[in-house]
Design a protein around this motif. Structure first.
Motif, mmCIF file in Angstrom:
data_model
loop_
_atom_site.group_PDB
_atom_site.id
_atom_site.type_symbol
_atom_site.label_atom_id
_atom_site.label_comp_id
_atom_site.label_asym_id
_atom_site.label_seq_id
_atom_site.Cartn_x
_atom_site.Cartn_y
_atom_site.Cartn_z
ATOM 1 N N GLY A 144 -46.993 -8.089 54.956
ATOM 2 C CA GLY A 144 -46.260 -8.376 53.933
ATOM 3 C C GLY A 144 -45.661 -9.768 53.599
ATOM 4 O O GLY A 144 -45.653 -10.571 54.508
ATOM 5 N N THR A 145 -45.446 -10.043 52.426
ATOM 6 C CA THR A 145 -44.881 -11.545 52.262
ATOM 7 C C THR A 145 -43.537 -11.808 52.882
ATOM 8 O O THR A 145 -43.194 -12.856 53.211
ATOM 9 C CB THR A 145 -44.810 -11.845 50.821
ATOM 10 N N GLY A 146 -42.775 -10.767 53.302
ATOM 11 C CA GLY A 146 -41.327 -10.832 53.967
ATOM 12 C C GLY A 146 -40.615 -11.863 53.521
ATOM 13 O O GLY A 146 -40.258 -11.965 52.301
ATOM 14 N N THR A 147 -40.060 -12.727 54.619
ATOM 15 C CA THR A 147 -39.171 -13.435 54.034
ATOM 16 C C THR A 147 -39.595 -15.085 54.219
ATOM 17 O O THR A 147 -38.655 -15.963 54.056
ATOM 18 C CB THR A 147 -37.980 -13.479 55.317
ATOM 19 N N SER A 148 -40.863 -14.989 53.770
ATOM 20 C CA SER A 148 -41.515 -16.316 53.280
ATOM 21 C C SER A 148 -40.842 -17.100 52.200
ATOM 22 O O SER A 148 -40.543 -18.186 52.254
ATOM 23 C CB SER A 148 -43.019 -16.266 53.152
ATOM 24 N N LEU A 149 -40.591 -16.413 51.120
ATOM 25 C CA LEU A 149 -39.883 -16.852 50.110
ATOM 26 C C LEU A 149 -38.474 -17.174 50.287
ATOM 27 O O LEU A 149 -38.006 -17.958 49.849
ATOM 28 C CB LEU A 149 -40.010 -15.786 48.877
ATOM 29 N N ASP A 150 -37.684 -16.198 51.020
ATOM 30 C CA ASP A 150 -36.371 -16.516 51.283
ATOM 31 C C ASP A 150 -36.320 -18.185 52.389
ATOM 32 O O ASP A 150 -35.471 -18.804 52.189
ATOM 33 C CB ASP A 150 -35.825 -15.577 52.537
ATOM 34 N N THR A 151 -37.304 -18.178 52.926
ATOM 35 C CA THR A 151 -37.561 -19.371 53.929
ATOM 36 C C THR A 151 -37.532 -20.398 53.164
ATOM 37 O O THR A 151 -37.070 -21.611 53.473
ATOM 38 C CB THR A 151 -38.479 -19.356 55.026
ATOM 39 N N ALA A 172 -36.009 -21.091 59.136
ATOM 40 C CA ALA A 172 -36.711 -20.105 59.004
ATOM 41 C C ALA A 172 -35.562 -18.842 58.556
ATOM 42 O O ALA A 172 -34.424 -18.874 59.294
ATOM 43 C CB ALA A 172 -37.622 -19.389 60.119
ATOM 44 N N VAL A 173 -36.005 -18.000 57.756
ATOM 45 C CA VAL A 173 -34.860 -16.787 57.458
ATOM 46 C C VAL A 173 -35.597 -15.522 58.154
ATOM 47 O O VAL A 173 -36.827 -15.504 58.076
ATOM 48 C CB VAL A 173 -34.992 -16.654 55.974
ATOM 49 N N LEU A 174 -35.132 -14.715 58.607
ATOM 50 C CA LEU A 174 -35.612 -13.627 59.555
ATOM 51 C C LEU A 174 -35.034 -12.359 59.001
ATOM 52 O O LEU A 174 -34.311 -12.362 58.237
ATOM 53 C CB LEU A 174 -35.360 -13.762 60.950
ATOM 54 N N GLY A 175 -35.747 -11.229 59.343
ATOM 55 C CA GLY A 175 -35.168 -9.944 59.039
ATOM 56 C C GLY A 175 -35.729 -9.339 57.600
ATOM 57 O O GLY A 175 -36.700 -9.466 57.178
ATOM 58 N N GLU A 176 -34.684 -8.715 57.021
ATOM 59 C CA GLU A 176 -35.094 -8.083 55.511
ATOM 60 C C GLU A 176 -35.164 -9.128 54.528
ATOM 61 O O GLU A 176 -34.542 -10.292 54.516
ATOM 62 C CB GLU A 176 -34.175 -7.157 55.171
ATOM 63 N N HIS A 177 -36.158 -9.118 53.569
ATOM 64 C CA HIS A 177 -36.344 -9.977 52.618
ATOM 65 C C HIS A 177 -35.218 -9.110 51.705
ATOM 66 O O HIS A 177 -35.530 -8.491 50.778
ATOM 67 C CB HIS A 177 -37.748 -9.766 51.953
ATOM 68 N N TYR A 229 -43.434 -17.777 40.994
ATOM 69 C CA TYR A 229 -44.233 -18.797 41.686
ATOM 70 C C TYR A 229 -44.315 -18.890 42.965
ATOM 71 O O TYR A 229 -45.273 -19.072 43.812
ATOM 72 C CB TYR A 229 -43.798 -20.173 40.879
ATOM 73 N N GLY A 230 -43.030 -18.980 43.510
ATOM 74 C CA GLY A 230 -42.888 -18.851 44.989
ATOM 75 C C GLY A 230 -43.573 -17.985 45.789
ATOM 76 O O GLY A 230 -44.307 -18.262 46.747
ATOM 77 N N VAL A 231 -43.617 -16.921 45.378
ATOM 78 C CA VAL A 231 -44.269 -15.453 46.078
ATOM 79 C C VAL A 231 -45.700 -15.725 45.793
ATOM 80 O O VAL A 231 -46.697 -15.223 46.828
ATOM 81 C CB VAL A 231 -43.742 -14.329 45.703
ATOM 82 N N SER A 247 -55.516 -19.152 61.990
ATOM 83 C CA SER A 247 -54.592 -19.009 63.092
ATOM 84 C C SER A 247 -53.356 -19.857 63.045
ATOM 85 O O SER A 247 -52.979 -20.560 63.950
ATOM 86 C CB SER A 247 -55.287 -19.375 64.638
ATOM 87 N N THR A 248 -52.841 -19.861 61.875
ATOM 88 C CA THR A 248 -51.594 -20.628 61.432
ATOM 89 C C THR A 248 -50.464 -19.862 61.365
ATOM 90 O O THR A 248 -50.390 -18.557 61.509
ATOM 91 C CB THR A 248 -51.911 -21.216 59.894
ATOM 92 N N GLU A 249 -49.272 -20.311 61.781
ATOM 93 C CA GLU A 249 -48.096 -19.673 61.868
ATOM 94 C C GLU A 249 -47.459 -19.700 60.476
ATOM 95 O O GLU A 249 -46.988 -20.729 59.887
ATOM 96 C CB GLU A 249 -47.041 -20.487 62.892
ATOM 97 N N LEU A 250 -47.030 -18.371 59.961
ATOM 98 C CA LEU A 250 -46.214 -18.122 58.787
ATOM 99 C C LEU A 250 -45.317 -17.160 59.078
ATOM 100 O O LEU A 250 -45.388 -16.461 60.107
ATOM 101 C CB LEU A 250 -47.348 -17.613 57.863
ATOM 102 N N ILE A 251 -44.306 -17.436 58.100
ATOM 103 C CA ILE A 251 -43.095 -16.278 57.909
ATOM 104 C C ILE A 251 -43.608 -15.300 57.259
ATOM 105 O O ILE A 251 -44.113 -15.455 55.935
ATOM 106 C CB ILE A 251 -41.799 -16.957 57.574
#
Length: 309
Positions: A144-151, A172-177, A229-231, A247-251
């Motif tokens: 899931g896109t998760g907290t990528s947008l929050d980040t 970084a933002v963690l946990g629930e979006h 746009y962000g998501v 093999s990249t690190e993403l939130i």
């Protein structure tokens, strides 16, 4: 031996799906992009528009289709669902969007699809968890896109507050979006320096930043009806990492199996993404208080998910 064709199916051609398709055709060397939507006329219009983009960028075969077209796809991206209304929380959408999700996942799996699911529909953490349950797929092949947008919103808020470039912000933002997301202030760096050496990090500073992050989506919805746009860029980055085996690190909304003391739920966390999907979940450093808050809300989300299913 012929080179494997790179193919993505998008389910849902609303504002997010359409923006994502636009970003995808620009940034990923796809062979085939299939758009599936109940409103066929709109999807066909988008196909015609995207064909023009492909003429400038990559020679992608863009067309409308059905769930059966997923049989040989690398990735199925689900953006379909009822959008959030002004004043409504993401969790209010659970029951309605779980039913929509079921009507999508089952026929996609029945097609013989054997790639990765990527989800952005809200509430994204619950719906990503539900996709894994409904599909029976290995947890690493559902993302899931998760907290990528929050980040992204956190980086923007900090950059604006401190008058620096977003490139200088490592946060970084963690946990629930959503409203229970966690900003781990202790780990934030500005131009490689700890945040507390750059500015005073008191309760007011934290409250201002958290409000900027959590309230931004609602403001955008109030002013223009939806956020997309962000998501869309987040979805593109995830798909590109899978297709290119980066093999990249993403939130992302990552499958937790004991990380943060949480099991059987997808929540925002750093993870390594490659052709396998989620190669590895990276457990970020949290204080005991933050860890406890994350576990508390995870428990509530699991209960809500079990009721919805």
């Amino acid at each position: 031996m012929d080179k494997k064709q790179r193919k993505i199916v998008i389910v849902g051609d609303g504002s997010v799906g359409s923006s994502f398709a636009f970003s995808l055709v620009q940034n990923c060397a796809l062979d085939e992009l299939v758009i599936v939507d109940l409103v066929k006329q709109h999807a066909e219009g988008d196909v015609k528009d995207l064909e023009d983009v492909a003429a400038f960028t990559n020679a992608t075969n863009v067309h409308t289709g059905e769930y059966a077209d997923a049989h040989d796809a690398d990735i199925v991206v689900i953006t379909a669902g009822v959008p959030r209304k002004p004043g409504e929380s993401r969790l209010d959408l659970v029951n309605r969007n779980t039913k929509i999700l079921e009507s999508i996942v089952k026929p996609v799996v029945a097609s013989g699809f054997n790639g990765c699911f990527v989800i952005s529909s809200n509430p994204v953490d619950i719906l990503t968890s539900m996709t894994q349950r409904l599909s029976g797929f290995p947890r690493n092949r559902v993302i899931g896109t998760g907290t990528s947008l929050d980040t992204a919103r956190l980086r923007v808020a900090l950059a604006q507050k401190l008058n620096v470039s977003t490139d200088a912000v490592d946060a970084a933002v963690l946990g629930e979006h959503g409203d229970t997301s966690l900003v781990n202030f202790d780990e934030i760096k500005i131009a490689y320096q700890p945040l507390n050496t750059v500015t005073t990090v008191d309760d007011q500073f934290k409250a201002d930043i958290e409000q900027a992050v959590r309230g931004k989506g609602g403001k955008i919805i109030e002013q223009k009806g939806a956020t997309f746009y962000g998501v869309a860029i987040s979805l593109m980055q995830i798909c590109r990492a899978i297709l290119n085996d980066e093999s990249t690190e993403l939130i992302i909304s990552a499958p937790l199996a004991g990380e943060y003391g949480i099991h059987d739920l997808y929540l925002g966390s750093p993870a390594i993404i490659n052709h396998n999907g989620v190669e590895k979940v990276i457990e970020a450093e949290l204080s005991d208080d933050e860890r406890g808050r994350m576990q508390h809300f995870a428990s509530k989300m699991l209960n809500m998910m079990n009721v919805a299913s």
